[in-house]
Enzyme design. Structure first.
Site, mmCIF file in Angstrom:
data_model
loop_
_atom_site.group_PDB
_atom_site.id
_atom_site.type_symbol
_atom_site.label_atom_id
_atom_site.label_comp_id
_atom_site.label_asym_id
_atom_site.label_seq_id
_atom_site.Cartn_x
_atom_site.Cartn_y
_atom_site.Cartn_z
ATOM 1 N N LYS A 1 4.703 12.078 -2.715
ATOM 2 C CA LYS A 1 5.541 10.937 -2.324
ATOM 3 C C LYS A 1 6.563 11.424 -1.312
ATOM 4 C CE LYS A 1 8.041 7.100 -4.503
ATOM 5 N NZ LYS A 1 8.486 6.519 -5.782
ATOM 6 N N ARG B 1 4.393 5.629 1.913
ATOM 7 C CA ARG B 1 5.054 6.943 2.020
ATOM 8 C C ARG B 1 4.502 7.855 0.937
ATOM 9 N NH1 ARG B 1 10.338 5.345 -1.570
ATOM 10 N NH2 ARG B 1 9.311 3.470 -2.206
ATOM 11 N N ASP C 1 9.177 5.123 7.750
ATOM 12 C CA ASP C 1 8.839 6.422 8.336
ATOM 13 C C ASP C 1 7.913 7.245 7.439
ATOM 14 O OD1 ASP C 1 10.547 6.991 6.283
ATOM 15 O OD2 ASP C 1 12.058 8.039 7.499
ATOM 16 N N GLY C 2 7.612 6.722 6.259
ATOM 17 C CA GLY C 2 6.711 7.450 5.362
ATOM 18 C C GLY C 2 7.374 8.612 4.651
ATOM 19 N N GLY D 1 0.844 -1.199 0.000
ATOM 20 C CA GLY D 1 0.000 0.000 0.000
ATOM 21 C C GLY D 1 0.869 1.234 0.000
ATOM 22 N N ASP E 1 3.546 -4.951 -7.540
ATOM 23 C CA ASP E 1 3.024 -3.700 -6.976
ATOM 24 C C ASP E 1 3.666 -2.491 -7.643
ATOM 25 O OD1 ASP E 1 5.246 -4.931 -5.408
ATOM 26 O OD2 ASP E 1 5.333 -2.952 -4.508
ATOM 27 N N ASN E 2 4.671 -2.718 -8.465
ATOM 28 C CA ASN E 2 5.298 -1.607 -9.183
ATOM 29 C C ASN E 2 4.970 -1.649 -10.667
ATOM 30 O OD1 ASN E 2 6.458 -0.617 -6.840
ATOM 31 N ND2 ASN E 2 8.346 -1.777 -7.108
ATOM 32 N N ARG F 1 -2.283 -0.603 -9.577
ATOM 33 C CA ARG F 1 -1.222 -1.559 -9.886
ATOM 34 C C ARG F 1 -1.797 -2.960 -10.059
ATOM 35 N NH1 ARG F 1 3.003 1.307 -6.874
ATOM 36 N NH2 ARG F 1 2.062 3.313 -6.377
HETATM 37 P P1 AMP Z 1 8.779 0.102 -3.479
HETATM 38 O O1 AMP Z 1 9.043 -1.290 -3.967
HETATM 39 O O2 AMP Z 1 10.019 0.906 -3.238
HETATM 40 O O3 AMP Z 1 7.828 0.817 -4.384
HETATM 41 O O4 AMP Z 1 8.082 0.010 -2.044
HETATM 42 C C1 AMP Z 1 7.462 -1.153 -1.554
HETATM 43 C C2 AMP Z 1 6.569 -0.852 -0.374
HETATM 44 O O5 AMP Z 1 7.300 -0.298 0.716
HETATM 45 C C3 AMP Z 1 5.444 0.113 -0.649
HETATM 46 O O6 AMP Z 1 4.307 -0.315 0.051
HETATM 47 C C4 AMP Z 1 5.968 1.412 -0.086
HETATM 48 O O7 AMP Z 1 4.943 2.297 0.262
HETATM 49 C C5 AMP Z 1 6.719 0.920 1.147
HETATM 50 N N1 AMP Z 1 7.759 1.867 1.573
HETATM 51 C C6 AMP Z 1 8.948 2.098 0.953
HETATM 52 N N2 AMP Z 1 9.651 3.025 1.615
HETATM 53 C C7 AMP Z 1 8.917 3.414 2.680
HETATM 54 C C8 AMP Z 1 9.106 4.357 3.741
HETATM 55 N N3 AMP Z 1 10.214 5.099 3.833
HETATM 56 N N4 AMP Z 1 8.130 4.463 4.650
HETATM 57 C C9 AMP Z 1 7.015 3.731 4.567
HETATM 58 N N5 AMP Z 1 6.767 2.830 3.602
HETATM 59 C C10 AMP Z 1 7.715 2.673 2.653
HETATM 60 MG MG MG Z 2 6.317 0.662 -5.206
#
Ligand code: AMP
Ligand code: MG
Length: 467
Positions: A107, A87, A119-120, A84, A242-243, A177
């Site tokens: 973002k 961040r 940390d979002g 989900g 998810d990407n 996605r």
């Molecule tokens: P990504 O593959 O980088 O698109 O991220 C995979 C998942 O990790 C997604 O659900 C993102 O929202 C979550 N995510 C990545 N970095 C953070 C962050 N710094 N804080 C919170 N959630 C994160």
């Molecule tokens: Mg992603």
């Protein structure tokens, strides 16, 4: 000021979490994308002034319905039921003056229920990287999310060390996605799945008939997208389900990179030890992801066994569709008008010659248009032979000039831009964006520095998600 119409927010409440961004201390503007603002019908002067608080997440603009989207996904082949927007925050959907609909997303905007241990937040590096690369992709004509703005938060983000925090404002056809479908399929929530399917068909593929039509349309869009990636030497780096946006846009620029020297097994991402998402694996992975998409659509179809057979038959069409798209892309790069499968030998013949000496991908194709590529190829004799066959086919030099970028956002240059920005100097960031906005123009003083391949000492071997 921003014309919102938030159709995702009208879907069942359990598909997302309504919330606002976490405010930041001292927002400071890095960049506003004026061309994109105009495209969206948003006043760029307002964005750069009073709108700064919106871009930072400190103010919810009139008409917005901010929410974090829920999704799941396969990460490196492993199922993760709870992803989900961890961040990110969807502010809402903008209706452009021509009626086109775009998501507006922050973002790096703070924690959500999907943040898990994160940390979002985002630090400056990945925000600038996504800004540069997504805008470069758009300038080269590839389907992609866009960057409307970047701001510093004035707060420190802690990774291995303290780093400047930043927020990117991202624009997309949508942020839906494959993993969004997977979530509701896995939960057995057929009602949400059906609502999502109707939403996506209405929004992206109005001509598609039902789940099967949607699968065909998404497959076609993905095949075309991956062929375009291959044509510019782009390696996404994290093609998790998810990407993968069902709209067919490139999304979630993490440890992505463009190849310098050509080799099909090129990998940059530090987290991709097995090379699952290597350059040459991307078409296969797209199909793997589409198979997960098909699986997620199954609960919508009666007679499971017959449905499996029909969806499988659709997926089996992927290789032919992809090969046609790939041929169209690479034939244009060689100036071959009206390509046929007979041209594949020319295309693959050149790529084999390039692989032998790891020729610079971008420079070699750019040099072909001025017939000066031999210096880039190791085996001169074989190249002379190849060039004779190519010349006999009658290449169209103008088609080549508009199909082969002179410059791409090279990793070592992105790294240099980030290093300068962290030290407070954004001039290199702006110069690089300006150059990359005209990738097909003949090189001049402003663009030539970006055409250079990295020296041995400059080469970036690994890229990091570095969220
Ligand atoms: P990504 O593959 O980088 O698109 O991220 C995979 C998942 O990790 C997604 O659900 C993102 O929202 C979550 N995510 C990545 N970095 C953070 C962050 N710094 N804080 C919170 N959630 C994160
Ligand atoms: Mg992603």
């Amino acid at each position: 000021m921003i014309r919102f119409d938030n159709s995702y927010a009208r879907l069942p409440e359990r598909m997302f979490n309504r919330q606002t961004a976490a405010p930041v201390g001292a927002p400071k503007l890095i960049a506003v994308n004026r061309d994109l603002a105009a495209r969206l019908g948003i006043d760029a002067d307002w964005l750069a002034g009073a709108g700064l608080d919106v871009l930072a997440g400190n103010v919810v603009p009139d008409g917005a319905a901010p929410l974090a989207q829920a999704y799941a996904g396969h990460q490196f082949g492993h199922w993760n039921p709870g992803l989900g927007d961890g961040r990110a925050l969807l502010l809402g959907e903008v209706l452009a003056p021509d009626g086109a609909r775009f998501d507006l997303q922050l973002k790096g905007s703070g924690p959500t229920p999907y943040s898990r241990r994160g940390d979002g937040r985002a630090w400056l590096g990945p925000v600038l990287r996504e800004y540069i690369v997504s805008e470069a992709m758009a300038a080269m004509g590839l389907p992609t999310t866009r960057a409307l703005a970047a701001v510093e938060t004035g707060e420190t983000v802690w990774r291995e060390t303290g780093l400047p925090g930043a927020v990117l404002t991202r624009v997309a056809a949508s942020h839906i996605r494959v993993g969004t479908f997977q979530l509701f399929a896995a939960m057995g929530d057929t009602e949400a799945l059906a609502a999502l399917t109707d939403h996506v068909i209405a929004r992206h593929y109005p001509q598609a008939q039902g789940p099967e039509g949607l699968l065909r349309a998404v497959m076609q869009a993905q095949a075309a997208l991956i062929a375009r990636w291959m044509g510019v030497g782009f390696i996404h780096g994290v093609m998790n389900t998810d990407n993968m946006a069902v709209s067919g846009e490139t999304i979630d620029y993490g440890p992505c990179a463009f190849m310098d020297g050509y080799h099909p097994m090129t990998v940059f991402s530090s987290i991709d030890a097995q090379g699952r998402y290597a350059y040459g694996n991307q078409p296969r992975i797209a199909l793997w992801n589409l198979a997960q998409f098909a699986t997620a659509l199954l609960p919508l179809l009666d007679d499971r066994e017959a449905a499996v057979a029909r969806l499988t038959a659709i997926l089996e069409g992927f290789p032919d569709i992809y090969e046609a798209e790939r041929r169209a892309v690479f034939a244009a790069k060689l100036g071959l008008v009206a390509p046929t499968p007979d041209d594949d030998g020319l295309i693959d013949g050149l790529l084999d010659l390039m692989q032998a000496g790891q020729s610079d991908f971008t420079q070699t194709f750019a040099a072909l248009a001025s017939d000066s590529a031999e210096g880039h190829i190791l085996d001169r004799a074989a190249f002379t032979d190849w060039r004779a066959r190519w010349s006999a086919r009658g290449p169209d030099m103008e088609l080549m000039a508009r199909s082969n970028p002179q410059i791409i956002p090279r990793n070592h240059q992105i790294e240099a831009v980030i290093t300068a920005a962290v030290a407070g100097d954004y001039a290199p960031f702006h110069a690089m964006n300006a150059a990359l906005s005209r990738p097909f123009a003949p090189l001049d003083a402003a663009t030539r520095p970006y055409a250079a391949a990295p020296t041995e000492g400059e080469r970036v071997a690994r890229t990091f998600c570095g969220t």
